[in-house]
Design a protein around this motif. Structure first.
Motif, mmCIF file in Angstrom:
data_model
loop_
_atom_site.group_PDB
_atom_site.id
_atom_site.type_symbol
_atom_site.label_atom_id
_atom_site.label_comp_id
_atom_site.label_asym_id
_atom_site.label_seq_id
_atom_site.Cartn_x
_atom_site.Cartn_y
_atom_site.Cartn_z
ATOM 1 N N ARG A 122 0.827 -1.210 0.000
ATOM 2 C CA ARG A 122 0.000 0.000 0.000
ATOM 3 C C ARG A 122 0.856 1.252 0.000
ATOM 4 N NH1 ARG A 122 -1.975 0.304 4.748
ATOM 5 N NH2 ARG A 122 -3.246 2.144 4.313
ATOM 6 N N LEU A 123 1.926 1.257 0.787
ATOM 7 C CA LEU A 123 2.730 2.465 0.964
ATOM 8 C C LEU A 123 3.834 2.608 -0.086
ATOM 9 C CD1 LEU A 123 3.058 2.339 4.857
ATOM 10 C CD2 LEU A 123 1.523 3.785 3.506
ATOM 11 N N ASN A 124 4.471 1.478 -0.410
ATOM 12 C CA ASN A 124 5.580 1.534 -1.367
ATOM 13 C C ASN A 124 5.668 0.198 -2.098
ATOM 14 O OD1 ASN A 124 7.856 2.117 -2.805
ATOM 15 N ND2 ASN A 124 9.059 2.802 -1.047
ATOM 16 N N PRO A 125 4.765 -0.034 -3.055
ATOM 17 C CA PRO A 125 4.658 -1.357 -3.679
ATOM 18 C C PRO A 125 5.942 -1.862 -4.318
ATOM 19 C CG PRO A 125 3.457 0.320 -4.934
ATOM 20 C CD PRO A 125 3.818 0.922 -3.628
ATOM 21 N N MET A 126 6.777 -0.961 -4.833
ATOM 22 C CA MET A 126 7.981 -1.396 -5.532
ATOM 23 C C MET A 126 9.058 -1.927 -4.581
ATOM 24 S SD MET A 126 8.140 1.586 -8.440
ATOM 25 C CE MET A 126 9.531 0.904 -9.326
ATOM 26 N N GLU A 127 8.861 -1.748 -3.280
ATOM 27 C CA GLU A 127 9.786 -2.279 -2.282
ATOM 28 C C GLU A 127 9.354 -3.658 -1.780
ATOM 29 O OE1 GLU A 127 12.698 -1.003 -1.283
ATOM 30 O OE2 GLU A 127 12.385 0.481 -2.878
ATOM 31 N N SER A 128 8.209 -4.133 -2.200
ATOM 32 C CA SER A 128 7.666 -5.396 -1.698
ATOM 33 C C SER A 128 8.256 -6.590 -2.451
ATOM 34 C CB SER A 128 6.144 -5.406 -1.840
ATOM 35 O OG SER A 128 5.775 -5.413 -3.211
ATOM 36 N N THR A 129 8.310 -7.741 -1.783
ATOM 37 C CA THR A 129 8.743 -8.958 -2.463
ATOM 38 C C THR A 129 7.704 -9.363 -3.505
ATOM 39 O OG1 THR A 129 7.724 -10.392 -0.792
ATOM 40 C CG2 THR A 129 10.015 -9.760 -0.453
ATOM 41 N N TYR A 130 6.464 -8.985 -3.290
ATOM 42 C CA TYR A 130 5.384 -9.266 -4.240
ATOM 43 C C TYR A 130 5.726 -8.661 -5.606
ATOM 44 C CZ TYR A 130 0.449 -10.054 -5.501
ATOM 45 O OH TYR A 130 -0.716 -10.503 -6.071
ATOM 46 N N TYR A 131 6.087 -7.382 -5.592
ATOM 47 C CA TYR A 131 6.449 -6.682 -6.827
ATOM 48 C C TYR A 131 7.713 -7.294 -7.440
ATOM 49 C CZ TYR A 131 8.347 -2.939 -9.784
ATOM 50 O OH TYR A 131 8.874 -2.227 -10.821
#
Length: 286
Positions: A122-131
């Motif tokens: 939600r806050l920073n999607p590009m930092e997620s392992t999902y992305y």
């Protein structure tokens, strides 16, 4: 006024938790109703005790569950404390319409929801392992096939992923079952969507780039292990993923016989008459 509920969802999903009618709340609290759970997907992967799919707790003692095989029934008996007579081995009704299209050509990337990352996404999607999971896979797809890539994530995450450069791969609108029919290859980490996909005799690749121990600790620990029970190769590095993509494309994306036999353990019945069997089972109860 209802005595029996028949649904693909649990009761907590059918009826909102904040109910104004005290009589409805009391009825649910006491479990004074019959419940037939059609399921909206094979449940073998889930730890039932952690998801309140337990007879006498999340489910009333008068509950019945539709399953696809004795393998799945045993899972509900062992971990959900159901009796054999509580399980209807008929196959899930929705699978009657699961068939593959001869012209299917999509490569579907579908990670599991990774609920523990919701706030990061939600806050920073590009930092997620999902992305990062999705980006790594897209980078491994040969350039000439990249236009066939479709990315579908959890509905709660869609708007946040659309704010990234993944936007071009995410369909604005789609019908879930039709999307699976149009797909030739599924790439996931641990999502139970693979049960829906292999029912159509199509291949799966499991890409688990982050440590499995960390992932299971954060998300779930079920009885299903992709290396032991999965329906396709498990890879942990991009080099392996590229090799499997090329190998499967050269084989015209057909499921290997070895993985097909594994799949049949979970689909005891295979005749597209699941709805008919469920109907007769329910009619015979009343």
């Amino acid at each position: 006024m209802a005595q029996t509920f028949i649904s693909t969802e649990s009761m907590n999903h059918i009826i909102g938790l904040n109910i104004c009618d005290a009589n409805v709340s009391l009825k649910i609290g006491k479990g004074e109703y019959d419940y037939i759970f059609l399921q909206h997907g094979v449940m073998y992967m889930y730890c039932l005790e952690h998801r309140t799919f337990v007879r006498g707790k999340g489910f009333t003692k008068n509950s019945k569950v539709v399953v696809s095989s004795q393998t799945e029934a045993d899972h509900f008996i062992t971990y959900g404390h159901f009796n054999q007579r509580d399980l209807i081995i008929s196959g899930l009704p929705k699978f009657d319409r699961n068939y593959k299209l001869p012209n299917a050509d999509k490569i579907l990337i579908m990670p599991t929801s990774r609920a523990f990352e919701y706030n990061i996404i939600r806050l920073n999607p590009m930092e997620s392992t999902y992305y990062k999971f999705v980006k790594n896979i897209i980078a491994c797809v040969p350039e000439e096939l990249r236009e066939k890539v479709i990315v579908v994530g959890h509905p709660l995450l869609k708007e946040h992923l659309l704010a990234t450069d993944l936007k071009e791969f995410i369909p604005q609108e789609y019908v879930y079952n039709e999307l699976l029919q149009e797909t030739r290859l599924l790439i996931t980490d641990y999502s139970s969507v693979h049960f829906d996909f292999v029912y159509m005799k199509k291949p799966v690749i499991y890409y688990q780039f982050d440590r499995k121990e960390f992932f299971e600790k954060q998300y779930l620990k079920g009885e299903f292990d992709v290396e032991r029970d999965g329906f396709g190769p498990v890879v942990t590095e991009t080099k392996q993923l590229v090799q499997e993509l090329i190998r499967m494309w050269d084989k015209q994306l057909k499921i290997d016989d070895f993985y097909y036999q594994r799949m049949r353990m979970f689909y005891q019945i295979y005749d597209n008459k699941n709805c008919e069997r469920v109907f007769h089972a329910i009619r015979n109860m009343y």
